[in-house]
Design an enzyme around this catalytic site. Sequence first.
Site, PDB file in Angstrom:
ATOM      1  N   CYS A 257     -17.567  -6.686   5.862  1.00 37.75           N
ATOM      2  CA  CYS A 257     -18.945  -6.840   5.367  1.00 37.75           C
ATOM      3  C   CYS A 257     -19.995  -6.826   6.469  1.00 37.75           C
ATOM      4  CB  CYS A 257     -19.050  -8.136   4.575  1.00 37.75           C
ATOM      5  SG  CYS A 257     -17.973  -8.134   3.132  1.00 37.75           S
TER       6      CYS A 257
HETATM    7  N1  LIG Z   1     -13.789  -8.817   1.691  1.00 33.53           N
HETATM    8  C1  LIG Z   1     -14.872  -9.568   1.489  1.00 33.53           C
HETATM    9  O1  LIG Z   1     -14.980 -10.686   1.983  1.00 33.53           O
HETATM   10  C2  LIG Z   1     -16.014  -9.073   0.614  1.00 33.53           C
HETATM   11  C3  LIG Z   1     -16.981  -9.996   0.189  1.00 33.53           C
HETATM   12  C4  LIG Z   1     -18.026  -9.575  -0.615  1.00 33.53           C
HETATM   13  C5  LIG Z   1     -18.113  -8.218  -0.943  1.00 33.53           C
HETATM   14  N2  LIG Z   1     -17.183  -7.331  -0.501  1.00 33.53           N
HETATM   15  C6  LIG Z   1     -17.327  -5.938  -0.921  1.00 33.53           C
HETATM   16  O2  LIG Z   1     -16.413  -5.685  -1.970  1.00 33.53           O
HETATM   17  C7  LIG Z   1     -15.911  -4.346  -1.889  1.00 33.53           C
HETATM   18  C8  LIG Z   1     -14.398  -4.367  -1.798  1.00 33.53           C
HETATM   19  O3  LIG Z   1     -14.007  -5.008  -0.590  1.00 33.53           O
HETATM   20  P1  LIG Z   1     -12.549  -5.593  -0.386  1.00 33.53           P
HETATM   21  O4  LIG Z   1     -12.618  -6.425   0.840  1.00 33.53           O
HETATM   22  O5  LIG Z   1     -12.018  -6.180  -1.638  1.00 33.53           O
HETATM   23  O6  LIG Z   1     -11.747  -4.249  -0.063  1.00 33.53           O
HETATM   24  P2  LIG Z   1     -10.149  -4.066  -0.055  1.00 33.53           P
HETATM   25  O7  LIG Z   1      -9.871  -2.884   0.813  1.00 33.53           O
HETATM   26  O8  LIG Z   1      -9.492  -5.367   0.242  1.00 33.53           O
HETATM   27  O9  LIG Z   1      -9.802  -3.690  -1.567  1.00 33.53           O
HETATM   28  C9  LIG Z   1     -10.199  -2.539  -2.174  1.00 33.53           C
HETATM   29  C10 LIG Z   1      -9.067  -2.021  -3.047  1.00 33.53           C
HETATM   30  O10 LIG Z   1      -9.525  -0.869  -3.740  1.00 33.53           O
HETATM   31  C11 LIG Z   1      -8.447   0.043  -3.844  1.00 33.53           C
HETATM   32  N3  LIG Z   1      -8.999   1.357  -4.151  1.00 33.53           N
HETATM   33  C12 LIG Z   1      -9.652   2.219  -3.330  1.00 33.53           C
HETATM   34  N4  LIG Z   1     -10.039   3.308  -4.014  1.00 33.53           N
HETATM   35  C13 LIG Z   1      -9.636   3.123  -5.302  1.00 33.53           C
HETATM   36  C14 LIG Z   1      -9.754   3.905  -6.470  1.00 33.53           C
HETATM   37  N5  LIG Z   1     -10.380   5.074  -6.468  1.00 33.53           N
HETATM   38  N6  LIG Z   1      -9.208   3.418  -7.607  1.00 33.53           N
HETATM   39  C15 LIG Z   1      -8.574   2.226  -7.622  1.00 33.53           C
HETATM   40  N7  LIG Z   1      -8.435   1.454  -6.530  1.00 33.53           N
HETATM   41  C16 LIG Z   1      -8.967   1.889  -5.396  1.00 33.53           C
HETATM   42  C17 LIG Z   1      -7.754  -0.080  -2.508  1.00 33.53           C
HETATM   43  O11 LIG Z   1      -6.416   0.383  -2.580  1.00 33.53           O
HETATM   44  C18 LIG Z   1      -7.836  -1.587  -2.260  1.00 33.53           C
HETATM   45  O12 LIG Z   1      -6.711  -2.270  -2.769  1.00 33.53           O
HETATM   46  C19 LIG Z   1     -16.603  -3.735  -0.680  1.00 33.53           C
HETATM   47  O13 LIG Z   1     -17.754  -3.079  -1.108  1.00 33.53           O
HETATM   48  C20 LIG Z   1     -16.987  -4.926   0.152  1.00 33.53           C
HETATM   49  O14 LIG Z   1     -18.110  -4.668   0.973  1.00 33.53           O
HETATM   50  C21 LIG Z   1     -16.111  -7.726   0.258  1.00 33.53           C
END
Ligand SMILES: NC(=O)c1ccc[n+]([C@@H]2O[C@H](COP(=O)([O-])OP(=O)(O)OC[C@H]3O[C@@H](n4cnc5c(N)ncnc54)[C@H](O)[C@@H]3O)[C@@H](O)[C@H]2O)c1
Length: 415
Positions: A257
């Site tokens: 992030c």
């Molecule tokens: N990690 C954090 O602390 C956090 C906090 C707030 C917001 N976010 C936001 O949330 C979003 C996700 O982050 P995250 O940390 O969970 O990412 P992550 O990489 O942990 O998880 C994302 C998941 O999406 C899957 N994926 C990718 N493309 C896909 C598709 N086309 N269809 C189905 N699944 C698919 C991936 O395999 C993965 O398991 C980002 O935009 C991030 O900025 C993250």
Amino acid sequence: MKIGIVGLGYVGLPLAVAFAEAGNEVVGLDADARKVEGLNAGRSHIEDIPDTVLASLDERLRASSNQAELESCEAVIVCVPTPLTGSREPDLTYLNESAATLSAVLQPGQLVVLESTTYPGTTRERLLPILEESGMKAGRDFHLAFSPERIDPGRTDYTVRTTPKLVGGITPACTERARELYALVCEEVVALSGPEPAELAKLLENIFRSVNIALVNELSQLCDRLGIDVWEVVEAAATKPFGFMRFDPGPGMGGHCLPVDPFYLAFKAREHDFYPEFIELAGKVNRAQPGYCVDRIARALNEAERSVKGSKVLLLGVSYKPGVGDVREAPALEIVTLLRELGAEVSYHDPFVPEIAELGLRSVALEGALAEADIAAIVTAHPQVDYAEVVAAAPLTIDFRGVTREIESPSLVRL
Ligand SMILES: NC(=O)c1ccc[n+]([C@@H]2O[C@H](COP(=O)([O-])OP(=O)(O)OC[C@H]3O[C@@H](n4cnc5c(N)ncnc54)[C@H](O)[C@@H]3O)[C@@H](O)[C@H]2O)c1
């Protein structure tokens, strides 16, 4: 309700669990077959969700690779990654792919909510047109909203339930549908006038952190010149009960992030001929901090009459923050690369990160490694490690996290 979650990562999986715990039927779609298989066998890949929690859900949460499963969901929440390209511009590949997937299975009356962090306008300008390729119109045939995720991996004092949730739909009816959905799992849902304020509010939250971290990181460099202990200064300022919020200096900023999200806004701003200087400056200061830490390691070795070249440097903690195994954008990666460029032999110990494949490194056992190293550098202070023992066993220790403040030793240096 039957709820679909697209993307079962740090954001999607805890959300899926929260909806399932509230008695809803949840189907999670993920592009990674290993995660799908693991979850269906009861194995979690996220530290905050123990296997026992998955087992307690009575099969209300299922993972799948089959997009057709989304057809029967009343609401679908998109939680896919939003990283940067190599040239640090928004990379919406995952978002576009998941939108195309959804468009193919979208049903009349469904609610689609985007949770991925992104620049203002994404829901309306990027997601909406792809979903409307289904032939249905947003706001009339299906509902569409944005609701930013505020999860903080590893945090236990605030949960999905107790963290207020922002929602903004493309019509008031869309906002209301989103509000009803999140009211199932959140104590407080805050309705906004549209997706754009919700998208920008999330960026403001993260930019606020990035700017303040940059401020104390820069202060740490100034304190070094002035011979003042930056940790004492931060702690002293934090005794003020109002008008100050504590941020600690460190080796730089990591995670999916903080190092990424500000550039989403900078990109959008540039489209409008606007150059947000705070964002760019904070990014510049924070990105330079690993290099500064490598300089400090070099100086510490120099004091001990050693060069970086040929020295054995043991990094303690490589994930971007304590208690998690996420190494995305972690400053440790840059520190390893810079030290190797200078000819150091680098190893690391991290109970949460067994290996860093892209650097060809595996976590080593602490015992033995400490005595063998020329210097131990505390990069991320996981709670399991006894730092007094580290200082006692390593010939030289440098602490970038301020966890050794109670320890007095001639072989110890702090940021
Ligand atoms: N990690 C954090 O602390 C956090 C906090 C707030 C917001 N976010 C936001 O949330 C979003 C996700 O982050 P995250 O940390 O969970 O990412 P992550 O990489 O942990 O998880 C994302 C998941 O999406 C899957 N994926 C990718 N493309 C896909 C598709 N086309 N269809 C189905 N699944 C698919 C991936 O395999 C993965 O398991 C980002 O935009 C991030 O900025 C993250």
